[in-house]
Design a protein around this motif. Structure first.
Motif, mmCIF file in Angstrom:
data_model
loop_
_atom_site.group_PDB
_atom_site.id
_atom_site.type_symbol
_atom_site.label_atom_id
_atom_site.label_comp_id
_atom_site.label_asym_id
_atom_site.label_seq_id
_atom_site.Cartn_x
_atom_site.Cartn_y
_atom_site.Cartn_z
ATOM 1 N N LEU A 116 21.042 14.465 12.527
ATOM 2 C CA LEU A 116 21.615 15.253 11.434
ATOM 3 C C LEU A 116 21.304 14.615 10.085
ATOM 4 O O LEU A 116 20.836 15.293 9.153
ATOM 5 N N ALA A 117 21.582 13.315 9.964
ATOM 6 C CA ALA A 117 21.339 12.630 8.696
ATOM 7 C C ALA A 117 19.859 12.662 8.338
ATOM 8 O O ALA A 117 19.485 12.888 7.176
ATOM 9 N N ALA A 118 18.994 12.456 9.333
ATOM 10 C CA ALA A 118 17.556 12.456 9.067
ATOM 11 C C ALA A 118 17.076 13.825 8.603
ATOM 12 O O ALA A 118 16.269 13.930 7.670
ATOM 13 N N ARG A 119 17.544 14.880 9.255
ATOM 14 C CA ARG A 119 17.077 16.226 8.900
ATOM 15 C C ARG A 119 17.530 16.621 7.495
ATOM 16 O O ARG A 119 16.863 17.399 6.811
ATOM 17 N N HIS A 120 18.684 16.087 7.064
ATOM 18 C CA HIS A 120 19.163 16.391 5.710
ATOM 19 C C HIS A 120 18.720 15.334 4.699
ATOM 20 O O HIS A 120 19.128 15.402 3.532
ATOM 21 N N PHE B 293 27.015 18.999 5.256
ATOM 22 C CA PHE B 293 25.645 18.903 5.754
ATOM 23 C C PHE B 293 25.723 19.261 7.230
ATOM 24 O O PHE B 293 26.227 18.480 8.041
ATOM 25 N N TYR B 294 25.245 20.441 7.563
ATOM 26 C CA TYR B 294 25.474 21.029 8.892
ATOM 27 C C TYR B 294 24.178 21.108 9.689
ATOM 28 O O TYR B 294 23.096 21.370 9.134
ATOM 29 N N GLY B 295 24.294 20.904 11.010
ATOM 30 C CA GLY B 295 23.141 21.078 11.884
ATOM 31 C C GLY B 295 23.558 21.544 13.260
ATOM 32 O O GLY B 295 24.554 21.077 13.819
ATOM 33 N N ILE C 283 19.347 24.918 13.411
ATOM 34 C CA ILE C 283 19.947 25.542 12.233
ATOM 35 C C ILE C 283 20.407 24.436 11.298
ATOM 36 O O ILE C 283 21.114 23.519 11.715
ATOM 37 N N LEU C 284 20.023 24.510 10.035
ATOM 38 C CA LEU C 284 20.439 23.554 9.023
ATOM 39 C C LEU C 284 21.028 24.300 7.836
ATOM 40 O O LEU C 284 20.530 25.361 7.448
ATOM 41 N N ALA C 285 22.091 23.738 7.258
ATOM 42 C CA ALA C 285 22.677 24.303 6.047
ATOM 43 C C ALA C 285 23.410 23.188 5.317
ATOM 44 O O ALA C 285 23.962 22.283 5.945
ATOM 45 N N ALA C 286 23.399 23.249 3.999
ATOM 46 C CA ALA C 286 24.070 22.226 3.204
ATOM 47 C C ALA C 286 24.481 22.804 1.865
ATOM 48 O O ALA C 286 23.843 23.738 1.356
ATOM 49 N N GLY C 287 25.546 22.241 1.285
ATOM 50 C CA GLY C 287 25.998 22.677 -0.022
ATOM 51 C C GLY C 287 27.487 22.459 -0.182
ATOM 52 O O GLY C 287 28.161 21.918 0.716
ATOM 53 N N PRO C 288 28.043 22.872 -1.317
ATOM 54 C CA PRO C 288 29.495 22.784 -1.501
ATOM 55 C C PRO C 288 30.205 23.549 -0.382
ATOM 56 O O PRO C 288 29.815 24.669 -0.048
ATOM 57 N N MET D 121 25.684 23.737 20.215
ATOM 58 C CA MET D 121 25.896 22.307 20.039
ATOM 59 C C MET D 121 25.630 22.010 18.573
ATOM 60 O O MET D 121 24.506 22.183 18.099
ATOM 61 N N ASP D 122 26.653 21.583 17.845
ATOM 62 C CA ASP D 122 26.471 21.331 16.426
ATOM 63 C C ASP D 122 27.288 20.129 15.980
ATOM 64 O O ASP D 122 28.159 19.638 16.695
ATOM 65 N N SER D 123 26.989 19.655 14.804
ATOM 66 C CA SER D 123 27.717 18.560 14.170
ATOM 67 C C SER D 123 27.514 18.700 12.672
ATOM 68 O O SER D 123 26.612 19.413 12.222
#
Length: 257
Positions: free
Chosen positions: A148-152, A203-205, A214-219, A242-244
């Protein structure tokens, strides 16, 4: 003596496999698979692909239906203990029936075996019962949190601050007051929509490392509705998810100020 390996195989990308894990796969005689329901057959196919590429010639694969866990009872801890005990019954039977003297058997664990997985506890319970005697070791893997951290392209911690890893069940009680960075796993209820979003980023994955990623990030206030919609669509299409995600206080709202 019989030998058991608990091998972390990464979050979903076959290339997550470490060199240590690949070497462990190559010395395993029999792989034990606790099959999930039909909705997760694509994960089983991916696991078998890994075995085809890295398993030793002549290795065996033995699968049994996994024990079902009661997810409706409010007695969460008791339900988990019961589930693990029934998994231990399965593991004990697999070892007794399919692992020969001096052979090596292995369980493949998504992500890292030390992070929200029961296989280590189950193997410990089998040993504690005393009917089986074997040596075992754990091979770490790339966790969904690392992926997750790497993808974001971010880090889980910031200078001088801790990070807390928790569950959706816990987050639903409210964002912790004494930390600024919280990683959430096992969230079946979209708990990020139930907390006060002010001052938080997400920061979602989901399905990290797979073609369905699926990736998404923001306020959080702006992004939560879109993530919830993406989750619901994906769950309806695949039957499981399966997400975190990482929740982070903005610098202005940080407890360090």
């Amino acid at each position: 003596m019989q030998h058991i390996l608990v091998i972390g195989i990464g979050a979903g990308d076959p290339d997550h496999l470490t060199l240590q894990a690949a070497k462990a796969l190559a010395r395993t005689d029999v792989f034990f698979i606790l099959d999930k329901n039909e909705e997760r057959q694509d994960m089983i196919r991916l696991r078998r692909q890994i075995l085809t590429e890295h398993g030793r010639p002549g290795h065996r694969v033995v699968g049994v239906p996994d024990a079902e866990r009661d997810r409706t009872t409010p007695a969460y801890a008791a339900a988990v203990d019961d589930w693990r005990s029934r998994r231990a019954d399965l593991v004990e039977q697999l070892i007794a029936e399919h692992l020969g003297p001096d052979e090596t058997g292995a369980f493949l664990v998504w992500g890292d075996p030390s992070l929200y997985d029961s296989v280590i506890a189950v193997v410990d319970e089998v040993l504690a019962r005393g009917a089986a005697a074997f040596a075992y070791e754990v091979i770490p893997g790339i966790s969904s949190i690392s992926a997750l951290a790497a993808r974001h392209r971010t880090t889980l911690t910031r200078v001088g601050r801790p990070v807390q890893v928790t569950t959706g069940r816990r987050l639903a009680r409210g964002f912790p007051e004494d930390v600024d960075d919280v990683v959430v796993m096992l969230d079946g209820r979209a708990a990020f929509t139930e907390i006060d979003p002010e001052g938080l980023e997400i920061f979602y994955g989901a399905y990290l490392g797979t073609p369905d990623e699926i990736l998404a990030a923001g306020p959080l206030e702006e992004t939560a509705p879109r993530i919830r919609e993406l989750r619901e669509e994906a769950r309806a299409r695949k039957g499981w998810i399966m997400d975190s995600y990482l929740l982070r206080r903005s610098e202005s709202g940080s407890t360090e100020h």
